[in-house]
Enzyme design. Structure first.
Site, PDB file in Angstrom:
ATOM      1  N   MET A  92      54.736 -18.017  24.854  1.00  0.00           N
ATOM      2  CA  MET A  92      54.763 -17.711  23.428  1.00  0.00           C
ATOM      3  C   MET A  92      54.371 -16.255  23.200  1.00  0.00           C
ATOM      4  SD  MET A  92      52.892 -19.679  20.256  1.00  0.00           S
ATOM      5  CE  MET A  92      51.245 -19.015  20.491  1.00  0.00           C
ATOM      6  N   CYS A 157      44.631 -16.687  14.314  1.00  0.00           N
ATOM      7  CA  CYS A 157      45.810 -16.945  15.143  1.00  0.00           C
ATOM      8  C   CYS A 157      45.859 -18.416  15.542  1.00  0.00           C
ATOM      9  CB  CYS A 157      45.783 -16.052  16.377  1.00  0.00           C
ATOM     10  SG  CYS A 157      47.205 -16.281  17.481  1.00  0.00           S
ATOM     11  N   GLY A 182      44.623 -24.658  27.320  1.00  0.00           N
ATOM     12  CA  GLY A 182      43.607 -24.331  28.307  1.00  0.00           C
ATOM     13  C   GLY A 182      42.281 -23.917  27.724  1.00  0.00           C
ATOM     14  N   CYS A 278      42.216 -10.106  20.410  1.00  0.00           N
ATOM     15  CA  CYS A 278      43.512 -10.736  20.241  1.00  0.00           C
ATOM     16  C   CYS A 278      44.644  -9.819  20.691  1.00  0.00           C
ATOM     17  CB  CYS A 278      43.669 -11.150  18.776  1.00  0.00           C
ATOM     18  SG  CYS A 278      44.892 -12.408  18.472  1.00  0.00           S
TER      19      CYS A 278
END
Length: 473
Positions: A92, A157, A182, A278
């Protein structure tokens, strides 16, 4: 904020997650997987899903402060085959590909993900949420900075992209029945229970109707408390949590790395962990943010005597508790307050200055994960719990006071350093993450209270105040 356009985004990539699908007609055409031998002594993790279900793994490859997963991210892909799952890898991307030096890091990240999928003999897909990320997360980040706050894009996010757009893509487009990631976190829902659920539509309103949401799923800390990532999941919805599995929740990171090494994922384990914010990663923050926000010069002002001691390019370049960039001064000064109206940043000459310490804050409307709000808070209007506003900071006991609009006042048992508007106050009861709210207001600092007390005790100040109250003659 202008909507997304391709010219806006230029930087690094973003990742993904995990899902369970029927083996009957679906677009992925999964293959049968050979079982993988896991290390002796590995804790049992859940159980196999009912016959006819397939597990789809989604990767978090561009690692952020909220996902230290370069090595461990591949391990959930290794685990499900050993428990009867079938796995599909999905890369992604949430950010366009070129960094400031014109290097396309997404290609390398995507290649790593593809190599893992090849090794596991599982299908591989790519999805892009660059446009959605710009509109839902990055625009929010820029707006928060302009308002003088310090945002947490990692939490946003997860809320808007991974556990919203991507979750629905997995469920609707891939035919999935659950997702797994994960993250080092756990839930109160057993893996097999995920496949026995019927869809629940969450009613809209200030508070969810507690009679319509039964057997709520709780978000629990991971077994590895140092790597626990519930902080970054504190804004995801109950509906998303019901469709999520955390295969690493009961493991330590060292053990996960051992599993990855024993399965030959050495090229992934060699990657350094990213500690950046991020999508920004380890880029120079000032250079990055000035590509999107115009400089707004202002002054550094001493909190002690209101003297101007330097200048800056904009309040958004600094956060509370950060060292100020002041040339020509021998001592270090630290940001204690920001005034976005005047552009002044107030600083103090010590990293432990009392102006940095506060014990009171107010949030916006809190997002509660399992109960909205908790029954104790509804009943008593107050509730004791623990709190943190930074990942991995020690939990601090506090008392919440509920307001009618769903916001809360948070009173800490002791003042803590550098409480920061824009960050999220995340609440816990034992191992359960209750939810979070964005910090909007701060109470007075210890320094302000000390100054007020000193003023009250100073006879000169008392006399001056008395003269002000005397009627004019």
């Amino acid at each position: 904020m202008a909507p997304w356009s391709r010219a806006h985004a230029q930087k690094g990539p973003r990742p993904a997650l995990l899902a369970l699908c029927p083996e009957t007609p679906r677009p992925l055409a999964p293959r049968t997987l050979a079982p993988l031998r896991l290390p002796a002594g590995r804790p049992a993790e859940g159980s196999s899903p009912p016959p006819g279900w397939t597990l789809v793994q989604f990767w978090l490859w561009t690692v952020s402060a909220s996902h230290h997963l370069w090595g461990p991210a591949c391990v959930p892909g290794a685990e499900p085959p050993g428990t009867g799952y079938q796995v599909t890898g999905v890369f992604m991307k949430n950010w366009d590909t070129l960094d400031e030096q014109g290097v396309c890091s997404a290609d390398k990240d995507c290649e790593d993900a593809y190599r893992v999928c090849q090794k596991l003999d599982i299908p591989f897909h790519q999805v892009s949420y660059v446009k959605e990320y710009w509109n839902e997360v990055f625009s929010y980040l820029l707006n928060e900075y302009e308002l003088g706050r310090t945002p947490n894009p990692d939490i946003m996010c997860n809320k808007h992209i991974k556990f919203n757009y991507f979750l629905h893509y997995a469920l609707d487009n891939l035919g999935a029945n659950a997702v797994a990631t994960g993250h080092y976190a756990r839930t109160s829902l057993e893996d097999e229970e995920i496949f026995q659920q019927k869809p629940i539509k969450i009613p809209q309103g200030l508070f969810r109707n507690r009679f319509e949401v039964r057997n709520a799923v709780k978000l629990l800390k991971g077994a590895d408390h140092w790597k626990d990532q519930t902080f970054f999941l504190s804004q995801i919805s109950q509906d998303a949590l019901r469709r999520t599995i955390f295969p690493l929740g009961g493991l330590t990171k060292d053990f996960v790395k051992k599993i990855a090494a024993e399965h030959g994922f050495h090229h992934v384990l060699k990657r350094k962990e990213s500690m950046g914010i991020c999508f920004i990663g380890e880029r120079n923050f000032e250079n990055f943010i000035l590509e999107y926000l115009e400089p707004r010069p202002g002054n550094f002002v001493s909190i002690e005597d209101n003297k101007v001691i330097g200048t800056h390019k904009g309040c958004f370049l600094y956060t509370i508790g950060q060292r100020a960039k002041l040339s020509g001064l021998s001592e270090a000064w630290f940001v204690v307050e920001k005034d976005t109206t005047s552009g002044d940043i107030f600083v103090a000459p010590s990293t432990e200055h009392p102006a940095l310490y506060r014990d009171l804050l107010r949030t916006n409307r809190v997002h509660w994960i399992a109960e909205e709000p908790p029954a104790e808070l509804i009943r008593d209007k107050m509730m004791e719990c623990t709190f943190r506003f930074q990942h991995q900071m020690a939990l601090v006991p506090c008392t919440l006071t509920l307001n009618q609009d769903g916001t809360v006042w948070v009173t800490l048992v002791k003042p803590i350093r550098a409480l920061t508007p824009g960050q999220f106050a995340v609440f816990y009861k034992g191992d359960e993450c209750l939810g979070s709210g964005k910090i909007m207001r701060l109470g007075p600092s210890v320094y302000t209270l000390q100054q007020g007390k000193s003023r009250e005790q100073d006879p000169r100040c008392v006399l001056a105040e008395t003269k002000k109250l005397e009627p004019a003659t």
